[in-house]
Scaffold this active site. Sequence first.
Site, PDB file in Angstrom:
ATOM      1  N   ASP A 360       0.865  -1.177   0.000  1.00 26.07           N
ATOM      2  CA  ASP A 360       0.000   0.000   0.000  1.00 26.07           C
ATOM      3  C   ASP A 360       0.900   1.225   0.000  1.00 26.07           C
ATOM      4  O   ASP A 360       2.066   1.154   0.378  1.00 26.07           O
ATOM      5  CB  ASP A 360      -0.895  -0.018   1.235  1.00 26.07           C
ATOM      6  CG  ASP A 360      -2.051   0.978   1.127  1.00 26.07           C
ATOM      7  OD1 ASP A 360      -2.079   1.731   0.136  1.00 26.07           O
ATOM      8  OD2 ASP A 360      -2.899   0.986   2.026  1.00 26.07           O
ATOM      9  N   ASN A 716      35.123 -37.245   0.709  1.00 31.08           N
ATOM     10  CA  ASN A 716      33.829 -36.547   0.639  1.00 31.08           C
ATOM     11  C   ASN A 716      33.616 -35.675   1.869  1.00 31.08           C
ATOM     12  O   ASN A 716      33.120 -34.539   1.786  1.00 31.08           O
ATOM     13  CB  ASN A 716      32.698 -37.566   0.500  1.00 31.08           C
ATOM     14  CG  ASN A 716      31.390 -36.910   0.102  1.00 31.08           C
ATOM     15  OD1 ASN A 716      31.297 -36.300  -0.951  1.00 31.08           O
ATOM     16  ND2 ASN A 716      30.390 -37.039   0.950  1.00 31.08           N
TER      17      ASN A 716
END
Length: 900
Positions: A360, A716
């Site tokens: 708004d 990993n």
Amino acid sequence: MAETTAAPGREAEPPGPSAVCAPRGGASPDLSAPTVLETLRRLDSGPRGLTEAQAEERLARLGENTGPAWRAASWPRLFLRSLCDPFTAVLACLGLVSAAVLAWNTASVILLLVVVSCVLRASGEHRADHSTAALRELVATTATVLRRPDEEAAPAAREVPVAELAPGDVIRLGAGDLVPADVRLLRASGLTVHQAALTGESAPVAKSADDLPRAAGGGLFAQPQLCFQGTSVASGSATAVITATGAHTRFAAAHERRTGRPEASAFERSVHGISWILIRFMLLTPPLVLMANAALRDRGLETLPFAVAVAVGLTPEMLPVLVTLCLARGASLLARTHGVIVKRLPALHDVGAVDVLCLDKTGTLTQDRPVADRALGPDGRDDPEVLHWAAVNAWWTLQLADLPEPDALDEAILDAVDEDELTAYDGVAAVPFAPDHRLALAVVRTPGRLGMHTLVVKGDVEAVLDRCTLPDDERERLRALAARQADGGVRVLAVATGERSSRWRDYTLTDARGLTFQGLITLRDELAPTAADALKVLTNRGVTVKILTGDHPGTAVRACLDLGIVVTDDAVLTADAIDHLTDAELAAVAARTTVFARCTPEHKVRITEALRTAGHTVGFLGDGVNDLPALHTADVGIAPRNAADVAREAADVVLAEKDLTAIAHAVAAGRHAGGNIVTYLRTTLSSNLGNVLAMLSAGLLLPFLPMLPAQVLLQNLCFDAAQLTFAHNRPDTASLRRPTVLDPRDLLRFITGFGTLNAVADLATFGVLALVVHGPGRGLDEAVFHSGWFTENLVTQALVMVLLRSGRRTAPFRRPGPVAWAALALAVIGLALPPSPLGSMLGLTALPAVYYLLLTAVLILYAAGLQVARARFERDGGGGSAPVGRPGRSTVPGAGSRLS
């Protein structure tokens, strides 16, 4: 003070039950039609209020007048909720598989990562819940109520806690009071009420107790006889009967509609898509490894640990930890430096993905007070004398009418003149503005004119013209002049004066006849001081701002033009036009519309959904109960700290102030976090996919396993641990210019291309190893092969971290950041671990010098290939032209769909 606009605004009506709570049970009736008498009969009350016994009985039957219950989720509940995260579920599945094959070390590491991720997320959301709880404001604490000891006694006014009010109680309201429940006015004098908490509009609304018919199309809040919990009295006084309390009020009704599971956010949809990609690869890889080894190498279940290690190697164990770290770090920084609270961590990514912001104008583009714009004479030209007389009226009305504070329009007029001009007059009498007569009268003695009084009238154009002596054609011309000004988006007041012989008796409005029309005063909304700069920042970051307001379109367009927003005729849409559009038509029109005027809550929801249907990620800034449906519909609901409680609780992000600058900061933080997450995902998944492809190829080509399961898990784990530094990466400024979106399809394309390139580098390394492996025994050959590939894997992964991370191109010569240092550490581990004593424990061994020379050549070619592939990827759309819309929706450009 009343003003003239092209058309009156319609009050928005939030969803929920009727505003009446009848004490005799049954459905709550609608109070839009009943008269005062009908209302009192229905409530079994009267003008004298309830007796103490009646009030106690109704409190016991209907409950206390308290707001909707709210309780922050406990930390254990948040922890359990975080276990449902798809990333965490992927890790949990891997842990179960590892435990099933008795790989207890792997299972322990994965379990630890799951716990750390859940603790981080639960702690962040728990802090956000407590911060939001501290922002909750009480609607009211006490109220003045008329109560009687028994039926025969006279009512007495006394203060009681708001919780003890019951339907049928008669209360008194004065300027500054908060309305403690839904009420029907019995008597009112000059009453105006702020309904911003319900409608979002800051201008006070005139209320009266008259049994007037309901305004056509105005909604429940347009009823002048009704006031609602959560509103406040701006001026005047009133006596009212309570029609609804507690959970039956309009303020609480919004909670009753919060049923069903909310739609997943943009981030959650992306996370689910990526998780399913990982799950498919996880489920597919082990059977392929087992079948291939059984068919070609006659190896059976002994390869199962290796197959599980390959699946673990494909999935980044640190994924949920890094995602949580990136979001938590950004949310913490926002709260600490800009007072922005992110209630859900995934919402920070969604803020960064926003490309359309709906809001708004009041409180964001403009402030909650007007400023004087122009003073026009009857001929339409600027005339400062008109402003002078308007200020005289405002000053002496304030002084003589004993008003608690000046009207907002009067205050704007007084700010525009010198106070010395006003004190030269002597005030005689004043009649303040009231909604029924729509004007204010001030009577003053003009210096140098003995025996004469000057009447100064200011107010609504039509009301003032009716009191002026004017020909009909001149009256119509002035009406048209006022209408043209109002169509330009300003408020318009008329000013007139008249001369009267001095007298002692009181002046009334009947004396204000036969006046001389002086001119018009126009007032515009004062622009928010930071709005223009914030809009430029948002525009530069690819965020389109759209105005959804209940105001007249001219008022919204004027604010946009004052801020430098170009609004063409086809970029303005009113609610009447929206009503005639289908959802598909609205989705097409909404993309080119800037201002949506005369919007009700239903219109805001339709517009928000239309924009999302068009593929946009939509943020909605709202602060009233009427904004609640749109806050739920948008991808990201945003509310300021002083918003209505229910709106603030429904929002994903809470701002310290209703300020676009804070949203710009939130967008930047979201894009920083989102950019780092995207970079991490692409880097780790492409590298891991390359390793898996190479492992599968080597497993079929070699007579032994290409790498031991412990070595696979170790490399990993080192790679993922190093990539935790992506949470502290400093992305370049280009990453802020467009939204960052996690697109599973785009991610799959990226990791497939770069993963294949990584696999080619690995296969080239196999060729190098075939040349240098000349050990006397097979075991030594295996150890050298394992060591060579282990080293090459970690060094190439370090190259990927440096060359594919965002931010490297903006400042190539700046000091190395955390990512660069982590990559260096990863490369050092890859080079130093095999010849070390720890390496021998893992089955690794020292490598010949010639291997390092050949490896250097492979790495140079690999780095060049990465650069060429990245440049081509970005040229083909990696800069942000890829579709980022949801499946089944049209797409829009978004930078986040490619690696910056």
